[in-house]
Design a protein around this motif. Structure first.
Motif, mmCIF file in Angstrom:
data_model
loop_
_atom_site.group_PDB
_atom_site.id
_atom_site.type_symbol
_atom_site.label_atom_id
_atom_site.label_comp_id
_atom_site.label_asym_id
_atom_site.label_seq_id
_atom_site.Cartn_x
_atom_site.Cartn_y
_atom_site.Cartn_z
ATOM 1 N N UNK A 18 85.717 36.853 32.827
ATOM 2 C CA UNK A 18 86.776 36.529 33.740
ATOM 3 C C UNK A 18 87.252 35.096 33.672
ATOM 4 N N UNK A 19 86.517 34.316 34.237
ATOM 5 C CA UNK A 19 86.526 33.009 34.397
ATOM 6 C C UNK A 19 86.982 32.445 32.860
ATOM 7 N N UNK A 20 86.235 32.797 31.963
ATOM 8 C CA UNK A 20 86.437 32.268 30.507
ATOM 9 C C UNK A 20 87.910 32.498 30.054
ATOM 10 N N UNK A 21 88.478 34.234 30.086
ATOM 11 C CA UNK A 21 89.606 34.378 29.828
ATOM 12 C C UNK A 21 90.801 33.513 30.391
ATOM 13 N N UNK A 22 90.544 33.222 31.760
ATOM 14 C CA UNK A 22 91.477 32.221 32.453
ATOM 15 C C UNK A 22 91.746 31.044 31.441
ATOM 16 N N UNK A 23 90.571 30.335 30.935
ATOM 17 C CA UNK A 23 90.984 28.901 30.186
ATOM 18 C C UNK A 23 91.368 29.382 28.687
ATOM 19 N N UNK A 24 90.796 30.543 28.323
ATOM 20 C CA UNK A 24 91.316 30.857 26.994
ATOM 21 C C UNK A 24 92.498 31.433 26.616
ATOM 22 N N UNK A 25 93.196 32.050 27.741
ATOM 23 C CA UNK A 25 94.515 32.584 27.238
ATOM 24 C C UNK A 25 95.544 31.808 26.911
ATOM 25 N N UNK A 26 95.695 30.670 27.614
ATOM 26 C CA UNK A 26 96.794 29.779 27.362
ATOM 27 C C UNK A 26 96.810 29.114 25.733
ATOM 28 N N UNK A 27 95.462 29.243 25.175
ATOM 29 C CA UNK A 27 95.542 28.682 23.747
ATOM 30 C C UNK A 27 96.187 29.757 22.709
ATOM 31 N N UNK A 28 96.339 30.943 23.164
ATOM 32 C CA UNK A 28 96.743 32.010 22.381
ATOM 33 C C UNK A 28 98.223 32.284 22.218
ATOM 34 N N UNK A 29 98.686 32.673 21.077
ATOM 35 C CA UNK A 29 100.372 33.002 20.882
ATOM 36 C C UNK A 29 100.105 34.786 21.089
ATOM 37 N N UNK A 30 99.174 35.325 20.126
ATOM 38 C CA UNK A 30 99.146 36.695 20.140
ATOM 39 C C UNK A 30 97.789 37.151 19.697
ATOM 40 N N UNK A 31 97.542 38.258 19.956
ATOM 41 C CA UNK A 31 96.310 39.020 19.863
ATOM 42 C C UNK A 31 96.439 40.585 18.881
ATOM 43 N N UNK A 32 95.465 40.751 18.232
ATOM 44 C CA UNK A 32 95.492 42.099 17.550
ATOM 45 C C UNK A 32 94.268 42.649 17.221
ATOM 46 N N UNK A 33 94.044 44.050 17.599
ATOM 47 C CA UNK A 33 92.921 44.734 17.339
ATOM 48 C C UNK A 33 93.171 45.912 16.375
ATOM 49 N N UNK A 34 91.967 45.995 15.653
ATOM 50 C CA UNK A 34 91.900 47.074 14.633
ATOM 51 C C UNK A 34 90.576 47.683 14.676
ATOM 52 N N UNK A 35 90.632 48.968 14.618
ATOM 53 C CA UNK A 35 89.545 49.796 14.360
ATOM 54 C C UNK A 35 89.161 49.997 12.899
ATOM 55 N N UNK A 36 88.100 49.477 12.384
ATOM 56 C CA UNK A 36 87.622 49.805 10.949
ATOM 57 C C UNK A 36 86.701 50.748 10.651
ATOM 58 N N UNK A 37 86.764 51.799 9.930
ATOM 59 C CA UNK A 37 85.669 52.911 9.749
ATOM 60 C C UNK A 37 85.232 52.387 8.075
ATOM 61 N N UNK A 38 83.930 52.688 8.040
ATOM 62 C CA UNK A 38 83.400 52.384 6.753
ATOM 63 C C UNK A 38 83.655 53.584 5.760
ATOM 64 N N UNK A 39 84.189 53.166 4.533
ATOM 65 C CA UNK A 39 84.004 54.107 3.506
ATOM 66 C C UNK A 39 82.951 54.972 3.156
ATOM 67 N N UNK A 40 83.092 56.269 2.736
ATOM 68 C CA UNK A 40 81.920 56.938 2.638
ATOM 69 C C UNK A 40 80.882 56.448 1.764
ATOM 70 N N UNK A 41 81.071 55.365 0.973
ATOM 71 C CA UNK A 41 79.785 54.864 -0.052
ATOM 72 C C UNK A 41 79.320 53.759 0.766
ATOM 73 N N UNK A 42 79.722 53.358 1.770
ATOM 74 C CA UNK A 42 79.116 51.910 2.577
ATOM 75 C C UNK A 42 78.693 52.505 3.727
ATOM 76 N N UNK A 43 77.406 51.434 4.053
ATOM 77 C CA UNK A 43 76.767 51.541 5.158
ATOM 78 C C UNK A 43 76.453 50.166 5.748
ATOM 79 N N UNK A 44 77.081 49.995 6.975
ATOM 80 C CA UNK A 44 76.917 48.807 7.735
ATOM 81 C C UNK A 44 75.395 48.285 8.065
ATOM 82 N N UNK A 45 75.364 46.970 7.655
ATOM 83 C CA UNK A 45 73.914 46.389 7.780
ATOM 84 C C UNK A 45 73.408 45.972 8.788
ATOM 85 N N UNK A 46 73.989 46.031 10.152
ATOM 86 C CA UNK A 46 73.313 45.281 11.385
ATOM 87 C C UNK A 46 72.389 46.375 11.976
#
Length: 107
Positions: free
Chosen positions: A77-105
């Motif tokens: 919360x403390x970080x966000x107070x300092x960070x938000x004034x630097x931003x013009x916009x935010x966007x979030x997307x949820x990506x799901x892997x294609x059937x032939x791809x397996x994430x490596x994490x």
């Protein structure tokens, strides 16, 4: 498994300030709480002044649980107070892997 891709557009020329603040104050909090950083980038061509970060989750339930903990964290919360004034916009997307791809994490 899924990946959340968040795109933050800073005010012109403020991406350096954003990255410096994030490295100093936000990075360790997110790594501790969100866990699986898939990538962290800035744009060099195309739409400028953008920072893109990606986080991996088993499913939407895990994402919701981890983001709830993040939003309740007093240091975040403390970080966000300092960070938000630097931003013009935010966007979030949820990506799901294609059937032939397996994430490596790692779990």
């Amino acid at each position: 498994m899924l990946v959340e891709m968040r795109t933050y557009t800073t005010h012109p020329g403020k991406w350096r300030d954003y990255l410096a603040l994030y490295e100093a104050d936000g990075l360790q909090i997110q790594k501790r709480i969100l866990g699986r950083m898939v990538g962290y980038y800035r744009t060099e061509t195309g739409a400028l002044n953008q920072v893109i970060h990606m986080w991996g989750y088993r499913d939407m339930n895990e994402r919701e649980e981890r983001r709830t903990v993040l939003m309740d964290d007093p240091d975040w919360k403390s970080y966000v107070v300092k960070m938000l004034p630097l931003l013009r916009s935010q966007e979030s997307k949820i990506l799901v892997p294609a059937a032939f791809f397996s994430p490596q994490w790692q779990e």
